[in-house]
Design an enzyme around this catalytic site. Structure first.
Site, PDB file in Angstrom:
ATOM      1  N   LYS A 207       0.881  -1.142   0.001  1.00 19.46           N
ATOM      2  CA  LYS A 207      -0.175  -0.209  -0.068  1.00 19.46           C
ATOM      3  C   LYS A 207       1.015   1.082   0.038  1.00 19.46           C
ATOM      4  CE  LYS A 207      -3.414   2.485   2.776  1.00 19.46           C
ATOM      5  NZ  LYS A 207      -4.262   2.487   3.934  1.00 19.46           N
ATOM      6  N   GLU A 213      10.386  -4.618   4.726  1.00 16.96           N
ATOM      7  CA  GLU A 213      10.375  -6.203   4.228  1.00 16.96           C
ATOM      8  C   GLU A 213       9.902  -6.209   2.743  1.00 16.96           C
ATOM      9  OE1 GLU A 213       8.795  -5.046   6.850  1.00 16.96           O
ATOM     10  OE2 GLU A 213       8.937  -6.049   8.362  1.00 16.96           O
ATOM     11  N   GLY A 272      -4.873  -1.651   4.802  1.00 16.39           N
ATOM     12  CA  GLY A 272      -3.992  -2.626   4.308  1.00 16.39           C
ATOM     13  C   GLY A 272      -4.769  -3.962   4.730  1.00 16.39           C
ATOM     14  N   ARG A 273      -5.319  -4.322   6.070  1.00 10.59           N
ATOM     15  CA  ARG A 273      -5.813  -5.642   6.366  1.00 10.59           C
ATOM     16  C   ARG A 273      -7.295  -5.568   5.800  1.00 10.59           C
ATOM     17  NH1 ARG A 273      -4.750  -2.112  10.184  1.00 10.59           N
ATOM     18  NH2 ARG A 273      -6.272  -1.111  11.567  1.00 10.59           N
ATOM     19  N   GLU A 358      -5.073  -5.961  14.495  1.00 11.21           N
ATOM     20  CA  GLU A 358      -4.441  -4.775  14.304  1.00 11.21           C
ATOM     21  C   GLU A 358      -5.555  -3.734  14.260  1.00 11.21           C
ATOM     22  OE1 GLU A 358      -2.655  -3.769  10.316  1.00 11.21           O
ATOM     23  OE2 GLU A 358      -0.904  -4.331  11.403  1.00 11.21           O
ATOM     24  N   HIS A 389      -6.691 -32.574  18.003  1.00  8.57           N
ATOM     25  CA  HIS A 389      -5.749 -33.533  18.733  1.00  8.57           C
ATOM     26  C   HIS A 389      -4.608 -32.631  19.094  1.00  8.57           C
ATOM     27  CE1 HIS A 389      -7.815 -37.243  17.280  1.00  8.57           C
ATOM     28  NE2 HIS A 389      -8.146 -36.236  16.112  1.00  8.57           N
ATOM     29  N   LYS A 513       9.387  -0.677  13.935  1.00  8.00           N
ATOM     30  CA  LYS A 513       9.928  -0.539  12.534  1.00  8.00           C
ATOM     31  C   LYS A 513      10.983   0.594  12.821  1.00  8.00           C
ATOM     32  CE  LYS A 513       5.496  -0.888   9.845  1.00  8.00           C
ATOM     33  NZ  LYS A 513       4.776  -0.220   9.341  1.00  8.00           N
TER      34      LYS A 513
HETATM   35  O1  F6P Z   1       3.117  -2.752   9.715  1.00  9.56           O
HETATM   36  C1  F6P Z   1       1.757  -2.872   9.415  1.00  9.56           C
HETATM   37  C2  F6P Z   1       1.044  -2.628   8.078  1.00  9.56           C
HETATM   38  O2  F6P Z   1       1.115  -1.170   7.981  1.00  9.56           O
HETATM   39  C3  F6P Z   1      -0.048  -3.323   8.008  1.00  9.56           C
HETATM   40  O3  F6P Z   1      -1.133  -2.575   8.518  1.00  9.56           O
HETATM   41  C4  F6P Z   1       0.014  -3.535   6.433  1.00  9.56           C
HETATM   42  O4  F6P Z   1      -0.844  -4.297   5.960  1.00  9.56           O
HETATM   43  C5  F6P Z   1       1.364  -4.011   6.376  1.00  9.56           C
HETATM   44  O5  F6P Z   1       2.297  -3.157   7.332  1.00  9.56           O
HETATM   45  C6  F6P Z   1       1.918  -3.820   4.637  1.00  9.56           C
HETATM   46  O6  F6P Z   1       1.966  -2.389   4.495  1.00  9.56           O
HETATM   47  P1  F6P Z   1       2.161  -1.885   3.031  1.00  9.56           P
HETATM   48  O7  F6P Z   1       1.080  -2.572   2.185  1.00  9.56           O
HETATM   49  O8  F6P Z   1       2.143  -0.656   3.075  1.00  9.56           O
HETATM   50  O9  F6P Z   1       3.313  -2.503   2.737  1.00  9.56           O
END
Ligand code: F6P
Length: 549
Positions: A207, A213, A272-273, A358, A389, A513
């Site tokens: 987003k 990452e 995002g979620r 979140e 189980h 972060k």
């Molecule tokens: O760090 C949390 C977050 O901001 C989530 O809310 C989001 O889904 C995820 O990181 C990834 O963010 P992006 O889509 O901006 O890479």
């Protein structure tokens, strides 16, 4: 900050609920009568939802509905659907529901025709997916795409993975998706293993297009690709054919070297979620095709309409959200299990963890005031029967209250027999048995009647009164998956509205972060940055430096 929410604890309904909770002595054996089951069973779209084995009664339910009224859940719901900026701390509208509006709907937000925007991107997503699926879109050496690798994390990963797994029977043969999320290089290393760069397409999904990452993994994948394509391949042509992006930050996409023509946008009003049904679902669209994705969107919309229009007493997300408030705030539950009796939904609990935790893991309200009551629930789970189980022991006989949602489908995706038995029936018998055992238990006398020695009677007694909600549907189709996800989105919304929190920000992920960025040099050997750290962090980094080969 805008006008604050109503503090739910100051309402008359909250006081009523407290009184009811103090006097509450649940007995599901006597409570679950035919009329109670009829009253507690509702349909929402294709979902058949049985709330009868929960620890509440008509008085509790009525008080919860009054609570919803007194904190104005309906007003907040209307504000969300209308595109008001209910994400107060980020000053944004919350409009994931607009992602699934039909093309002929109208919704203007902040002067913009949102429906036209959504469908313009959706058409491009569908056209692109068709090109990949038909083989019209090729890699730089002219070969058809066989593997799509989605690079993303959190909401830019969990939804697409979950749905890719859930809709496995709808995938196109010969076209697989893989997903890289973790910055642990093991993830990319393992995911890329065995792939042919000439037939691999990467989708960088972010987003913000600023997530460490994802950008690191995108660079890693770019290097992997360029090192392995035939020598002499033009690098920018390779990136153009093998990298596309999904983001709200299209300028940053261009900076990364991805042609804006190969980028698919969405908007800051999609959290995002809450984004798996936006262009973030591109990998899924490629896998299952535009038609099935359209069915998924229609399923979401069906549940949106149910939530928006069904009367409170028949409104499934409203009632399920209120039940969760009852468990969390009045009966002391801390966690909530979600137990899909469908192997295809094996990533659904992980998906729900981000959606619910979140969203509702907050300790200040949207006006910045501290809450004086518990919020959020720890969501967890695994598919049945595997969980039976592993951890069901605690749910059946432990000391903690764990409300659990059981999800099952009448028709299996893979109707198989072992020669004699329809294995799906055996599977479903477990689903029915577990909710029955949890609700009604087994008394000491019943245990004795089985001939159990007296000294073992207490160990073999099941107290019962363990609450469950059963959700069934005819089959796990794309539409049903959309309905399920939207159901939980709206349950999450209801809880957040009662608690007066902003369910749409996520400031709690920021500090870690920032610190990771600051600590990077210390990890790489910068002694002065290391010296500024607290003793525990210094010691841990010291251990790393001594032990890194
Ligand atoms: O760090 C949390 C977050 O901001 C989530 O809310 C989001 O889904 C995820 O990181 C990834 O963010 P992006 O889509 O901006 O890479």
């Amino acid at each position: 900050m805008s006008t604050g929410p109503v503090d739910p604890t100051t309402t008359a309904a909250w006081a009523d609920l407290q009184r009811l909770a103090d006097a509450f002595e649940p007995d599901l054996r006597s409570a679950v009568t035919p009329s109670w089951v009829a009253a507690q069973t509702s349909t929402a779209g294709d979902l058949f939802v049985d709330l009868s084995k929960n620890l509440w009664d008509a008085d509790v339910e009525a008080a919860l509905l009054r609570l919803a009224d007194q904190v104005d859940v309906a007003g907040r719901r209307s504000a969300m659907f209308a595109g008001e900026h209910i994400n107060v701390t980020e000053d944004r509208a919350v409009l994931h529901t607009a992602l699934r509006l039909p093309a002929d709907a109208t919704l203007e937000v902040d002067g913009q025709d949102v429906v036209a925007d959504v469908h313009e991107v959706l058409d491009r997503v569908f056209a692109f997916a068709d090109r990949v699926r038909s083989g019209d879109w090729t890699g730089v050496t002219g070969r058809h795409i066989e593997t799509v690798v989605n690079i993303g994390i959190g909401g830019s990963d969990l939804g697409p993975v979950m749905a890719y797994e859930a809709l496995a029977p709808y995938r196109k043969d010969g076209l697989a998706c893989r997903f890289i999320s973790n910055i642990d290089p093991t993830d990319a290393g393992q995911t890329l293993e065995g792939l042919d760069p000439e037939t691999t397409l990467f989708i960088v999904s972010s987003k913000t297009f600023g997530t460490l990452e994802t950008l690191t993994n995108a660079r890693l994948c770019k290097a992997w690709l360029l090192e392995r394509l035939p020598s002499g391949t033009d690098e920018s042509a390779a990136v153009a054919q093998h990298f596309v992006a999904v983001s709200t930050a299209l300028d940053k996409v261009a900076d990364f070297g991805i042609d804006p023509a190969n980028a698919f946008g969405f908007w800051d009003w999609v959290g995002g979620r809450y984004s798996m049904d936006s262009a973030i679902g591109l990998s899924l669209v490629v896998a299952v095709g535009p038609e099935h994705f359209a069915d998924l969107l229609a399923g979401f919309h069906t549940m949106d309409e149910h939530f928006r229009t069904a009367p409170p007493e028949a409104n499934v997300p409203l009632r399920m959200g209120l039940l969760n408030v009852w468990y969390a705030n009045f009966l002391g539950a801390h966690t909530h299990a979600v137990l899909p009796y469908s192997q295809l939904l094996h990533r659904f609990p992980a998906y729900l963890q981000q959606l619910t935790m979140e969203s509702n893991g907050k300790s200040v309200r949207w006006d910045g005031e501290a809450v004086g009551y518990d919020t959020g629930e720890v969501f967890w789970g695994e598919p049945g029967t595997n969980g039976q189980h592993a951890f069901y022991q605690l749910i059946h006989q432990g000391t903690r209250l764990v409300p659990a949602d059981f999800i099952a489908f009448a028709n299996p995706a893979y109707p198989l027999t072992d020669g004699d038995t329809d294995v799906h029936e055996l599977f479903l018998a477990n689903f029915f048995a577990q909710t029955k055992a949890l609700a009604f238990g087994r008394t000491p006398d019943e245990v004795r009647a089985e001939g159990v020695a007296e000294e073992l009677v207490s160990a073999r007694t099941f107290p019962g009164n363990r609450p469950t909600t059963s959700i069934m549907a005819p089959a796990l189709t794309p539409s049903v998956l959309g309905q399920l996800v939207a159901l939980y989105e709206h349950i999450t919304f209801v809880e957040g509205a009662v608690w007066g929190i902003d369910s749409f920000d996520q400031w709690g992920v920021e500090l870690g972060k920032q610190l990771a960025q600051q600590l990077g040099p210390a990890v790489s050997g910068d002694a002065s940055v290391l010296a500024e750290q607290d003793p525990s962090t210094q010691s841990l980094i010291g251990y790393y430096q001594e032990n890194r080969g």
